[in-house]
Design an enzyme around this catalytic site. Structure first.
Site, PDB file in Angstrom:
ATOM      1  N   LYS A 180       0.880  -1.184   0.000  1.00 27.16           N
ATOM      2  CA  LYS A 180       0.000   0.000   0.000  1.00 27.16           C
ATOM      3  C   LYS A 180       0.916   1.233   0.000  1.00 27.16           C
ATOM      4  O   LYS A 180       1.435   1.641   1.022  1.00 27.16           O
ATOM      5  CB  LYS A 180      -0.873   0.000   1.267  1.00 27.16           C
ATOM      6  CG  LYS A 180      -2.200   0.701   1.151  1.00 27.16           C
ATOM      7  CD  LYS A 180      -2.207   2.187   1.055  1.00 27.16           C
ATOM      8  CE  LYS A 180      -1.654   3.036   2.121  1.00 27.16           C
ATOM      9  NZ  LYS A 180      -1.573   4.460   1.660  1.00 27.16           N
TER      10      LYS A 180
ATOM     11  N   CYS B 143      14.001  10.565   6.511  1.00 28.05           N
ATOM     12  CA  CYS B 143      14.012  10.148   7.921  1.00 28.05           C
ATOM     13  C   CYS B 143      15.408  10.219   8.508  1.00 28.05           C
ATOM     14  O   CYS B 143      15.561  10.360   9.715  1.00 28.05           O
ATOM     15  CB  CYS B 143      13.391   8.767   8.084  1.00 28.05           C
ATOM     16  SG  CYS B 143      14.111   7.535   7.016  1.00 28.05           S
TER      17      CYS B 143
ATOM     18  N   GLU C  75      10.542  16.261  14.779  1.00 30.49           N
ATOM     19  CA  GLU C  75      10.946  15.991  13.402  1.00 30.49           C
ATOM     20  C   GLU C  75      10.184  16.970  12.505  1.00 30.49           C
ATOM     21  O   GLU C  75       8.954  16.894  12.396  1.00 30.49           O
ATOM     22  CB  GLU C  75      10.599  14.556  13.004  1.00 30.49           C
ATOM     23  CG  GLU C  75      11.009  14.265  11.572  1.00 30.49           C
ATOM     24  CD  GLU C  75      10.681  12.859  11.110  1.00 30.49           C
ATOM     25  OE1 GLU C  75       9.514  12.454  11.199  1.00 30.49           O
ATOM     26  OE2 GLU C  75      11.601  12.177  10.637  1.00 30.49           O
TER      27      GLU C  75
ATOM     28  N   GLU D  40       9.802   1.651  10.539  1.00 35.31           N
ATOM     29  CA  GLU D  40      10.822   2.702  10.388  1.00 35.31           C
ATOM     30  C   GLU D  40      10.097   4.032  10.501  1.00 35.31           C
ATOM     31  O   GLU D  40       9.301   4.405   9.642  1.00 35.31           O
ATOM     32  CB  GLU D  40      11.571   2.587   9.067  1.00 35.31           C
ATOM     33  CG  GLU D  40      12.788   3.524   9.075  1.00 35.31           C
ATOM     34  CD  GLU D  40      13.577   3.528   7.779  1.00 35.31           C
ATOM     35  OE1 GLU D  40      13.518   2.540   7.031  1.00 35.31           O
ATOM     36  OE2 GLU D  40      14.239   4.538   7.519  1.00 35.31           O
TER      37      GLU D  40
END
Ligand code: TXE
Length: 498
Positions: free
Chosen positions: A186, A296, A394, A262
């Protein structure tokens, strides 16, 4: 569109894709139209699949797993398909890079480099398929022999994000296939095209029907249903920490499927006074600007020794001002568009918070107007304290925060002062400092005097709230296996009943 080279300008009309189940392309009723973030014009239309479509895909993957059409092949057989896929990707490199740049907004030159990395992933995956092996115990006594088998875990659900749609896919798919698993993928609803193109590549390479299935649609509906699905044995999720947490709940509330996660990062780059400051400044500029900081492993916290901080920040500003922000399809562009409007707003909001919290803006600090699309200038804040939002959250954009340290212990402490642990780097010419810091900083990937370097041989993944498990290389293949202990009695049994 340029007739001689179709990959130099956006398409004149959006390209429509079906979705892929059991080796067949299927059409759907409702579509999601994606506009290029670099140009503002529609480029792709993908199906908003239903949960019934998802169930059909899981069923196809289950059948393909149970009848062993893939896992029953030898490692050499699976590796051969992966090597052919690598060759086809080499042939279709520019085309796949084009759709990646259009949907994501990344520079075309960067996208092509990423496809090269993806080709390497398939080649390493091919080798791993042949090398995957278990273990044996010859130490259990003369009458017992132990074997440890590695078996594919089964049906894998794979949910991928929009920042590296094809790269993150290819850091997983060859290794999942190497293990003998089947899968339902997906992709992010805004960047599904290249995941669908991989279905064409794998089919041409000879992958049996039902092994690789792609369901497009929203995270809230399809992603959620995949993470809750009782017939999915493992879920590999890459994305936000918040959705990662919801995947953990979904797994616990359904079938305890194994999870690979992750998630986010707030990665330190530690610069010592004894480093090559020119090299370190180049690394820092690259580390925060690559993929517009939507990465990331972006190095978003600069931790620089106080004695050289002013000199280093000046050098860094000079370099950051030279970065070419531009049209993703222009071969000279280094930094492209921000992928989504929501992400663009988030980044601008964090820049405003940095200013409001009293950090000093040294360069960048706002949108770049190119007449169309959404772009943000590489931004550097100094005078950042560790409690500011820009130092803790982040941001997922080209926003770097500079903080200063005096001792090696201070640097390590600052680097570890985060809930995340995805990546880190250190810049020094002193081997003792390099090794001490690399052993003490809690992160899954670490670089010394370089940044974001590596190959698919090396595992990737995070410590702390950056995730669970490892992807890529032989470690990545092993994640998608179960370990079975087989005990073999040798000779006549010693009877329990006299
Ligand atoms: O991520 P989401 P978003 C971080 C980054 C970014 C933030 C939000 O900080 O600003 O996340 O981005 C699917 N069940 N990262 O909102 O929603 C979704 O369709 C199952 C870091 O876009 O996590 C997509 O395929 N799946 C990161 C994928 O999850 C769901 C990369 C990621 O989207 C779902 C991306 C649900 N309930 C964002 N809801 C990294 N580690 O690189 C959504 N999805």
């Amino acid at each position: 569109m340029d007739q001689n080279n179709p990959f130099l300008s956006p398409p004149t009309a959006a390209r429509t894709f079906g979705f892929f189940v059991d080796g067949q392309w299927r059409e759907g009723g409702e579509h999601f139209e994606r506009a290029s973030p670099g140009h503002g014009t529609p480029v792709t239309r993908t199906v908003r699949c239903s949960v019934d479509d998802l169930n059909a895909a899981v069923c196809a993957a289950r059948n393909a797993f149970e009848d062993r059409r893939w896992s029953g092949l030898s490692g050499a057989g699976r590796g051969g398909v992966l090597l052919r896929a690598a060759e086809i990707l080499r042939r279709r490199r520019d085309e796949i890079a084009y759709w990646e740049a259009l949907e994501n907004g990344k520079p075309i030159a960067q996208a092509r480099g990423e496809i090269d990395h993806c080709i390497a992933c398939f080649e390493v995956g091919a080798g791993a398929a042949r090398m995957l092996h278990g273990d044996s115990f010859n130490s259990l006594g003369d009458d017992l022999f132990g074997m440890v088998l590695r078996e594919p875990i089964g049906v894998v659900g794979l949910i991928t994000p929009w920042n590296f749609p094809f790269l993150i896919l290819c850091e997983r798919v060859p290794f999942i296939l190497a293990s003998g698993c089947t899968m339902v993928v997906k992709p992010s609803e805004v960047t599904s095209a290249t995941t669908l193109l991989l279905a064409e590549v794998l089919t041409e390479a000879g992958l049996p029907a039902g092994v690789y299935n792609v369901i497009t649609g929203s995270g809230r509906v399809i992603g959620q249903a995949l993470s809750e699905h009782p017939d999915v044995d493992m879920l590999s999720f890459t994305g936000s920490t918040a959705v990662g947490r919801s995947c953990v709940h979904a797994a616990a509330d359904s079938n305890f499927k194994k999870l690979g996660l992750e998630l986010g990062g707030k990665n330190p780059i530690i610069v010592f006074a004894d480093s090559d400051l020119e090299d370190a400044a180049d690394g820092a500029a690259f580390g925060i600007s690559f993929n517009t900081g939507q990465c990331c492993v972006s190095s978003s916290r600069l931790i620089v020794e106080r004695s050289v901080a002013a000199e280093f920040e000046k050098l860094l500003v000079e370099k950051m001002k030279k970065i070419r922000v531009g049209d993703p399809l222009d071969g000279a562009t280094q930094v492209g568009a921000i992928t989504t409007e929501a992400q663009n707003a988030t980044i601008l909001d964090y820049i405003a918070r940095g200013k409001a919290d009293g950090a000093t803006l040294l360069t960048g600090g706002g949108a770049v107007d190119l007449g169309r699309g959404q772009y943000i200038a590489p931004t550097l804040f100094s005078g950042v304290s560790r409690d500011m939002a820009i130092a803790r959250d982040e941001i997922f954009g080209p926003v770097l925060c500079s903080m200063h340290f005096d001792t090696v212990e201070d640097a390590i402490q600052l680097a570890n002062d985060t809930v995340y642990g995805l990546a880190a780097s250190v810049w020094t010419k002193n081997i003792d400092k390099a090794l001490t810091v690399s052993r003490r900083v809690r992160a899954g990937r670490f670089w010394v005097n370089t940044i974001m370097a590596g190959g698919p041989e090396m595992p990737l993944g995070g410590f702390k709230q950056s995730g669970w498990g490892r992807e890529a290389g032989i470690y990545g293949v092993e994640e998608y296996t179960q370990v079975k202990s087989v005990h073999v009695e040798i000779g006549k049994r010693t009877h329990w009943i006299a």
